[in-house]
Design a protein around this motif. Structure first.
Motif, PDB file in Angstrom:
ATOM      1  N   ILE A   1       1.194  -1.641   0.002  1.00 21.14           N
ATOM      2  CA  ILE A   1       0.341   0.151  -0.316  1.00 21.14           C
ATOM      3  C   ILE A   1       0.622   1.132   0.279  1.00 21.14           C
ATOM      4  CG2 ILE A   1      -2.131   1.142   1.115  1.00 21.14           C
ATOM      5  CD1 ILE A   1      -2.723  -1.221   0.299  1.00 21.14           C
ATOM      6  N   HIS A   2       1.109   1.794  -1.078  1.00 21.75           N
ATOM      7  CA  HIS A   2       2.236   2.637  -1.074  1.00 21.75           C
ATOM      8  C   HIS A   2       1.447   4.046  -1.990  1.00 21.75           C
ATOM      9  CE1 HIS A   2       2.638   1.551  -5.395  1.00 21.75           C
ATOM     10  NE2 HIS A   2       2.611   0.329  -5.322  1.00 21.75           N
ATOM     11  N   PRO A   3       1.710   5.224  -1.424  1.00 21.89           N
ATOM     12  CA  PRO A   3       1.070   6.689  -1.897  1.00 21.89           C
ATOM     13  C   PRO A   3       0.642   6.026  -3.835  1.00 21.89           C
ATOM     14  CG  PRO A   3       2.891   7.215  -0.242  1.00 21.89           C
ATOM     15  CD  PRO A   3       3.044   5.103  -1.131  1.00 21.89           C
ATOM     16  N   HIS A   4       1.567   5.897  -4.371  1.00 26.61           N
ATOM     17  CA  HIS A   4       1.075   5.379  -5.837  1.00 26.61           C
ATOM     18  C   HIS A   4       0.078   5.320  -5.935  1.00 26.61           C
ATOM     19  CE1 HIS A   4       1.515   6.354 -10.075  1.00 26.61           C
ATOM     20  NE2 HIS A   4       1.731   4.837 -10.181  1.00 26.61           N
ATOM     21  N   LEU A   5       0.117   3.899  -5.399  1.00 27.17           N
ATOM     22  CA  LEU A   5      -1.484   2.845  -5.332  1.00 27.17           C
ATOM     23  C   LEU A   5      -2.392   3.704  -4.911  1.00 27.17           C
ATOM     24  CD1 LEU A   5      -1.643  -0.115  -5.852  1.00 27.17           C
ATOM     25  CD2 LEU A   5      -1.217  -0.434  -3.780  1.00 27.17           C
ATOM     26  N   CYS A   6      -2.414   4.079  -3.630  1.00 30.38           N
ATOM     27  CA  CYS A   6      -3.258   5.310  -2.961  1.00 30.38           C
ATOM     28  C   CYS A   6      -4.254   6.354  -4.046  1.00 30.38           C
ATOM     29  CB  CYS A   6      -2.959   5.605  -2.147  1.00 30.38           C
ATOM     30  SG  CYS A   6      -2.486   4.417  -0.259  1.00 30.38           S
ATOM     31  N   TRP A   7      -3.313   6.560  -5.021  1.00 30.39           N
ATOM     32  CA  TRP A   7      -3.389   7.180  -6.032  1.00 30.39           C
ATOM     33  C   TRP A   7      -4.493   6.761  -7.391  1.00 30.39           C
ATOM     34  CZ3 TRP A   7      -4.624  12.704  -4.908  1.00 30.39           C
ATOM     35  CH2 TRP A   7      -3.663  13.420  -3.743  1.00 30.39           C
ATOM     36  N   GLN A   8      -3.806   5.517  -7.210  1.00 31.55           N
ATOM     37  CA  GLN A   8      -4.600   5.013  -8.900  1.00 31.55           C
ATOM     38  C   GLN A   8      -5.611   4.225  -8.016  1.00 31.55           C
ATOM     39  OE1 GLN A   8      -0.729   2.277  -9.055  1.00 31.55           O
ATOM     40  NE2 GLN A   8      -0.484   3.255 -10.576  1.00 31.55           N
ATOM     41  N   LEU A   9      -5.936   3.742  -6.708  1.00 31.33           N
ATOM     42  CA  LEU A   9      -7.038   3.292  -6.044  1.00 31.33           C
ATOM     43  C   LEU A   9      -8.243   4.053  -6.567  1.00 31.33           C
ATOM     44  CD1 LEU A   9      -6.235   0.767  -3.913  1.00 31.33           C
ATOM     45  CD2 LEU A   9      -6.680   0.265  -5.926  1.00 31.33           C
ATOM     46  N   ALA A  10      -7.622   5.369  -5.931  1.00 33.53           N
ATOM     47  CA  ALA A  10      -9.198   6.596  -5.582  1.00 33.53           C
ATOM     48  C   ALA A  10      -8.984   6.953  -7.371  1.00 33.53           C
ATOM     49  CB  ALA A  10      -8.043   7.513  -4.870  1.00 33.53           C
ATOM     50  N   ALA A  11      -8.057   7.337  -8.318  1.00 28.63           N
ATOM     51  CA  ALA A  11      -8.571   7.153  -9.633  1.00 28.63           C
ATOM     52  C   ALA A  11      -8.790   6.456 -10.047  1.00 28.63           C
ATOM     53  CB  ALA A  11      -6.744   7.257 -10.010  1.00 28.63           C
ATOM     54  N   VAL A  12      -9.434   5.138 -10.149  1.00 24.63           N
ATOM     55  CA  VAL A  12      -9.984   3.908 -10.428  1.00 24.63           C
ATOM     56  C   VAL A  12     -10.988   4.728 -10.271  1.00 24.63           C
ATOM     57  CG1 VAL A  12     -10.255   1.774 -10.178  1.00 24.63           C
ATOM     58  CG2 VAL A  12      -8.079   2.494 -10.823  1.00 24.63           C
ATOM     59  N   ALA A  13     -11.746   4.177  -9.031  1.00 23.19           N
ATOM     60  CA  ALA A  13     -13.469   4.701  -8.862  1.00 23.19           C
ATOM     61  C   ALA A  13     -13.596   5.518  -8.673  1.00 23.19           C
ATOM     62  CB  ALA A  13     -12.668   4.949  -6.572  1.00 23.19           C
ATOM     63  N   TRP A  14     -12.527   6.986  -9.113  1.00 19.00           N
ATOM     64  CA  TRP A  14     -13.271   7.797  -9.789  1.00 19.00           C
ATOM     65  C   TRP A  14     -13.676   7.859 -11.115  1.00 19.00           C
ATOM     66  CZ3 TRP A  14     -15.216  12.148  -7.388  1.00 19.00           C
ATOM     67  CH2 TRP A  14     -14.891  12.701  -5.886  1.00 19.00           C
ATOM     68  N   ILE A  15     -12.839   7.205 -12.103  1.00 10.66           N
ATOM     69  CA  ILE A  15     -13.494   6.200 -13.119  1.00 10.66           C
ATOM     70  C   ILE A  15     -14.407   5.959 -13.376  1.00 10.66           C
ATOM     71  CG2 ILE A  15     -12.639   5.330 -14.951  1.00 10.66           C
ATOM     72  CD1 ILE A  15      -9.797   6.767 -14.502  1.00 10.66           C
ATOM     73  N   ILE A  16     -14.517   4.495 -13.083  1.00 11.76           N
ATOM     74  CA  ILE A  16     -16.093   3.688 -12.678  1.00 11.76           C
ATOM     75  C   ILE A  16     -17.655   4.690 -12.446  1.00 11.76           C
ATOM     76  CG2 ILE A  16     -16.777   2.180 -11.223  1.00 11.76           C
ATOM     77  CD1 ILE A  16     -14.108   0.632 -10.651  1.00 11.76           C
ATOM     78  N   ARG A  17     -17.178   5.914 -11.757  1.00 16.52           N
ATOM     79  CA  ARG A  17     -18.002   6.353 -11.085  1.00 16.52           C
ATOM     80  C   ARG A  17     -18.825   7.166 -12.296  1.00 16.52           C
ATOM     81  NH1 ARG A  17     -18.519  12.823 -10.294  1.00 16.52           N
ATOM     82  NH2 ARG A  17     -16.384  13.514 -10.629  1.00 16.52           N
ATOM     83  N   LEU A  18     -18.093   7.927 -13.411  1.00 16.06           N
ATOM     84  CA  LEU A  18     -18.263   8.340 -14.054  1.00 16.06           C
ATOM     85  C   LEU A  18     -18.799   7.980 -15.045  1.00 16.06           C
ATOM     86  CD1 LEU A  18     -14.838  10.976 -14.474  1.00 16.06           C
ATOM     87  CD2 LEU A  18     -17.556  11.663 -13.520  1.00 16.06           C
ATOM     88  N   VAL A  19     -18.318   6.291 -15.432  1.00 14.36           N
ATOM     89  CA  VAL A  19     -18.648   5.538 -16.029  1.00 14.36           C
ATOM     90  C   VAL A  19     -19.949   5.206 -15.880  1.00 14.36           C
ATOM     91  CG1 VAL A  19     -18.179   3.264 -17.601  1.00 14.36           C
ATOM     92  CG2 VAL A  19     -16.435   4.514 -16.929  1.00 14.36           C
ATOM     93  N   GLU A  20     -20.888   4.800 -14.508  1.00 13.11           N
ATOM     94  CA  GLU A  20     -21.412   4.226 -14.440  1.00 13.11           C
ATOM     95  C   GLU A  20     -22.959   5.532 -14.543  1.00 13.11           C
ATOM     96  OE1 GLU A  20     -24.800   3.064 -11.603  1.00 13.11           O
ATOM     97  OE2 GLU A  20     -23.201   2.020 -12.865  1.00 13.11           O
ATOM     98  N   SER A  21     -22.856   6.748 -14.282  1.00 12.89           N
ATOM     99  CA  SER A  21     -23.297   7.935 -14.323  1.00 12.89           C
ATOM    100  C   SER A  21     -23.665   8.044 -15.975  1.00 12.89           C
ATOM    101  CB  SER A  21     -22.704   8.753 -13.428  1.00 12.89           C
ATOM    102  OG  SER A  21     -22.919   9.145 -12.117  1.00 12.89           O
ATOM    103  N   VAL A  22     -22.520   7.760 -16.576  1.00  9.88           N
ATOM    104  CA  VAL A  22     -22.919   8.097 -18.400  1.00  9.88           C
ATOM    105  C   VAL A  22     -23.601   7.343 -18.324  1.00  9.88           C
ATOM    106  CG1 VAL A  22     -21.698   8.512 -20.287  1.00  9.88           C
ATOM    107  CG2 VAL A  22     -21.019   9.653 -18.239  1.00  9.88           C
ATOM    108  N   VAL A  23     -23.935   5.780 -18.279  1.00  7.78           N
ATOM    109  CA  VAL A  23     -24.699   4.808 -19.080  1.00  7.78           C
ATOM    110  C   VAL A  23     -25.608   4.682 -18.593  1.00  7.78           C
ATOM    111  CG1 VAL A  23     -24.644   2.532 -18.745  1.00  7.78           C
ATOM    112  CG2 VAL A  23     -22.098   3.736 -19.440  1.00  7.78           C
ATOM    113  N   GLN A  24     -25.995   4.859 -17.140  1.00  3.13           N
ATOM    114  CA  GLN A  24     -27.066   4.746 -16.927  1.00  3.13           C
ATOM    115  C   GLN A  24     -28.191   6.444 -16.583  1.00  3.13           C
ATOM    116  OE1 GLN A  24     -27.331   2.988 -12.875  1.00  3.13           O
ATOM    117  NE2 GLN A  24     -29.182   2.245 -12.578  1.00  3.13           N
ATOM    118  N   THR A  25     -27.770   7.243 -16.446  1.00  2.00           N
ATOM    119  CA  THR A  25     -28.543   8.301 -16.795  1.00  2.00           C
ATOM    120  C   THR A  25     -28.811   8.663 -17.626  1.00  2.00           C
ATOM    121  OG1 THR A  25     -26.562   9.494 -15.114  1.00  2.00           O
ATOM    122  CG2 THR A  25     -28.507  10.944 -16.273  1.00  2.00           C
TER     123      THR A  25
END
Length: 311
Positions: free
Chosen positions: A134-158
């Motif tokens: 769990i290094h800082p670079h991985l933390c930023w990557q995981l946070a970025a993945v979470a935000w990207i997935i949320r945009l995809v989900e909203s764009v698909v379903q809204t």
């Protein structure tokens, strides 16, 4: 393009059939919202200002707190207005924005809670390799993945939800514009939307929850192998706050999105939706501040009450 069947907007019914209850709810929601603003802002400030909280756990916790702030602010002010005034309308544009934010932030919270469970798993089950994994670079990557997935989900379903042929009365039997309530408002065929919501619920709710349960199953097995009762208590204490937040969050969201189609379930979903949007964000910071010694000590240091070091 705006839905031609709703050129003006919608009417958010909420608990309008119980007007005597609305004033009480107004006070409860207002107090809860103010507590949420204070609690979430405090956690973010502590995570940023206190060097001892500059760890992956509090990095994800501050992200989660920021999400809750955005989430509640997207719906609670409108909810307070509707609880106070007789005219409970919301414009089509505002409803569209609220729907997009609800989908996106709710999705991100599911992913972040899963990431936090993985962080706890590594901390308890692989403590010697924690800093490497769990290094800082991985933390930023995981946070970025979470935000990207949320945009995809909203764009698909809204867009498919907003293109539904809504009934002329435009009465949404809820406090906010959510996918289940807008589907129920439709007077046309909603098969595609219901399938889409079911698939999204499995991918965004069931799969992350399953991963969280698997993580905590492994954590429980690892803790039971610890010979020291003090060590077991410390390990469980590390995870207890997060586990309580997971329980509150998922019990509410499952009651809203994974329920049978009947009048009783609809009323229950409205109550749990209110709890999910108002009470859960209020309780989360209380859980973390009251049950987490690191946060309590950081708060005391912020106030200038530095505790003496223990030998």
């Amino acid at each position: 393009m705006a839905n031609q069947s709703s050129p003006v907007g919608f009417i958010l019914l909420g608990f309008s059939e119980h007007p005597q209850l609305e004033k009480i709810l107004f006070v409860v929601v207002l107090i809860s919202y103010l507590l949420t603003l204070v609690g979430k802002t405090l956690i973010i400030l502590l995570s940023v200002l206190d060097p001892r909280l500059h760890s992956p756990m509090y990095f994800f916790l501050s992200n989660f707190s920021f999400l809750d702030l955005c989430f509640t602010t997207s719906c609670v002010p409108q909810m307070l207005v509707n609880l106070w005034v007789p005219k409970k309308t919301i414009s089509f544009l505002h409803c569209s924005v609220q729907l997009f934010i609800f989908l996106s932030l709710g999705t991100t919270e599911c992913i972040l809670l899963t990431v936090m469970a993985f962080d706890h798993y590594v901390a308890v089950c692989q403590p010697l390799h924690y800093a490497t994994i769990i290094h800082p670079h991985l933390c930023w990557q995981l946070a970025a993945v979470a935000w990207i997935i949320r945009l995809v989900e909203s764009v698909v379903q809204t867009p498919p939800t907003l293109r539904l042929p809504f009934c002329p009365h435009h009465q949404v039997d809820d406090f906010v514009c959510e996918v289940p309530t807008l589907i129920r408002l439709s007077c046309g065929d909603t098969t595609y939307n219901e399938i889409q919501m079911a698939v999204a619920s499995v991918l965004i709710v069931v799969v992350p929850l399953s991963l969280i349960l698997v993580s905590y199953g492994a954590i429980a097995l690892a803790v039971l192998q610890i010979n020291s009762a003090r060590g077991q208590s410390k390990a469980f204490g590390t995870c207890s706050s997060h586990l309580m937040v997971v329980t509150l969050f998922y019990s509410s969201i499952i009651a809203v999105y994974l329920q049978p189609k009947n009048p009783y379930a609809q009323v229950r979903g409205k109550v749990f939706g209110l709890f999910y949007a108002v009470c859960t964000p209020t309780l989360n910071p209380l859980i973390y501040t009251l049950r987490n010694n690191d946060v309590k000590k950081a708060f005391k240091r912020l106030l200038g009450k530095v505790e003496p070091r223990q030998s």
